[in-house]
Write a protein that holds these residues in place. Sequence first.
Motif, mmCIF file in Angstrom:
data_model
loop_
_atom_site.group_PDB
_atom_site.id
_atom_site.type_symbol
_atom_site.label_atom_id
_atom_site.label_comp_id
_atom_site.label_asym_id
_atom_site.label_seq_id
_atom_site.Cartn_x
_atom_site.Cartn_y
_atom_site.Cartn_z
ATOM 1 N N VAL A 289 24.616 3.818 -20.153
ATOM 2 C CA VAL A 289 23.132 3.765 -20.722
ATOM 3 C C VAL A 289 22.522 5.002 -20.431
ATOM 4 N N ARG A 290 22.158 5.941 -21.407
ATOM 5 C CA ARG A 290 21.201 7.116 -21.399
ATOM 6 C C ARG A 290 20.074 6.553 -21.414
ATOM 7 N N LEU A 291 18.798 7.109 -20.469
ATOM 8 C CA LEU A 291 17.734 6.658 -20.621
ATOM 9 C C LEU A 291 16.645 7.902 -20.829
ATOM 10 N N GLY A 292 15.960 7.738 -21.874
ATOM 11 C CA GLY A 292 14.969 8.892 -22.130
ATOM 12 C C GLY A 292 13.611 8.251 -22.431
ATOM 13 N N LEU A 293 12.434 9.079 -22.341
ATOM 14 C CA LEU A 293 11.107 8.693 -22.441
ATOM 15 C C LEU A 293 10.723 8.805 -24.014
ATOM 16 N N THR A 294 10.019 7.845 -24.393
ATOM 17 C CA THR A 294 9.589 7.727 -25.827
ATOM 18 C C THR A 294 8.087 8.854 -25.679
ATOM 19 N N HIS A 295 7.562 8.999 -26.762
ATOM 20 C CA HIS A 295 6.260 9.993 -26.750
ATOM 21 C C HIS A 295 5.161 9.143 -25.672
ATOM 22 N N LYS A 296 5.158 7.748 -25.896
ATOM 23 C CA LYS A 296 4.298 6.961 -24.939
ATOM 24 C C LYS A 296 4.549 7.371 -23.552
ATOM 25 N N GLY A 297 5.883 7.058 -23.302
ATOM 26 C CA GLY A 297 6.449 7.290 -21.811
ATOM 27 C C GLY A 297 6.176 8.966 -21.422
ATOM 28 N N ARG A 298 6.210 9.899 -22.316
ATOM 29 C CA ARG A 298 5.891 11.137 -21.778
ATOM 30 C C ARG A 298 4.322 11.220 -21.735
ATOM 31 N N ILE B 37 10.096 3.625 -22.499
ATOM 32 C CA ILE B 37 11.403 4.276 -22.594
ATOM 33 C C ILE B 37 12.268 3.810 -23.616
ATOM 34 N N GLU B 38 13.406 4.580 -23.774
ATOM 35 C CA GLU B 38 14.453 4.249 -24.554
ATOM 36 C C GLU B 38 16.065 4.245 -23.998
ATOM 37 N N ARG B 39 16.586 3.145 -24.621
ATOM 38 C CA ARG B 39 18.150 3.171 -24.204
ATOM 39 C C ARG B 39 18.934 3.588 -25.116
ATOM 40 N N ARG B 40 19.754 4.613 -24.719
ATOM 41 C CA ARG B 40 20.808 5.055 -25.873
ATOM 42 C C ARG B 40 22.123 5.081 -25.179
ATOM 43 N N ARG B 41 23.003 4.300 -25.673
ATOM 44 C CA ARG B 41 24.575 4.279 -25.474
ATOM 45 C C ARG B 41 25.067 5.771 -25.461
ATOM 46 N N SER B 42 25.659 6.232 -24.239
ATOM 47 C CA SER B 42 26.466 7.478 -24.147
ATOM 48 C C SER B 42 27.402 7.700 -25.461
ATOM 49 N N ASN B 43 27.633 8.665 -26.240
ATOM 50 C CA ASN B 43 28.779 8.650 -27.357
ATOM 51 C C ASN B 43 30.327 9.024 -26.411
ATOM 52 N N THR B 44 29.789 9.794 -25.469
ATOM 53 C CA THR B 44 31.253 10.142 -24.842
ATOM 54 C C THR B 44 31.778 9.007 -23.942
#
Lengths: 152, 152
Positions: free
Chosen positions: A97-106, A85-92
């Motif tokens: 912390v917004r979470l998303g799956l990486t390729h491997k995660g998917r 998974i990936e951690r991305r700090r929200s811009n707004t």
Amino acid sequence: MNEKVTIDFETLNSDLVDVFNNVMWIEEAALKQSYFSDITLKDMHTIDAISMYSEKSASQVAKIIHLTPSAMTTAIDKLVEKGYIERRRSNTDRRVVRLGLTHKGRVVYRAHQGFHRDLTHNLLRDMQPTEIEVVQRAIHNLVRYLANVIKH
Amino acid sequence: MNEKVTIDFETLNSDLVDVFNNVMWIEEAALKQSYFSDITLKDMHTIDAISMYSEKSASQVAKIIHLTPSAMTTAIDKLVEKGYIERRRSNTDRRVVRLGLTHKGRVVYRAHQGFHRDLTHNLLRDMQPTEIEVVQRAIHNLVRYLANVIKH
DNA sequence: ATGGTTTATTTCGATAGTCAAACTAAATAT
DNA sequence: ATATTTAGTTTGACTATCGAAATAAACCAT
């Protein structure tokens, strides 16, 4: 002449207990044997909660899988480090912390979905359309009952 | 004229996932709110595996709930200390520890069974005898499938 | 009977998951 | 501006688990 219909509550009950007691363990064991042996079933549930296209926040995911924020943090750390998974700090809102799956995660996510699909297919083995409808109704009964238990 | 029968595999699948993901957690939460808040769901499964009239050995119970012998020992220690189960050395083979429920243990055991009975009753809510038979068949399909997965 | 092997359980040391409380940083309300 | 709330992280304590080694009893082959 009617077929005899046997209604054996106790058998059904113990079958159901059997399923609940074993599904988790089997899922865990299947995972351990798979290509993705570096994650546990709980990790899998985290990945599942994040899911494909959602961009959920850490606390949203924590709520779904009933973890405290602190436990969520370390769970995320581990999955980020392992590349699922990936951690991305929200811009707004730079607190979230917004979470998303990486390729491997998917990839694991889809594999896990496959496991559940197999379960459903096997539940419905040799069932006629009208019978399938009955099974759907039964399972949905359970979903509503559990949802009801949750809110006291 | 036939009723329209809707077969929605995806809905059933996600209901099923929902049930599996939530049952354990609900069971755990129910336990925590109950009079027996000093045991976890895993403890409950140990008690369940020992069950009413069996006198199983420690290693038999360990196998049922998929714990290593060493983990079993500490799990037993804890439950003995809290007064739910008893350790009795076998007379015929003094290596083996026979496990039995105390009075308190039998009380939780029955309460837990009640929880599962509620689940089964709700699964079958508003079902006709012939429909109940269908549900039984479906759940039994699952039991057999899982049993099959277990042995590779 | 005795010695070696197997079996059942326990003990010990290490690791991982969890929570609660304290903390940081950002957003919102007064 | 300042205080309050919110999102997430860090820390410290606790618990569960495992694997390896230890103990103890039973079994087996001579």
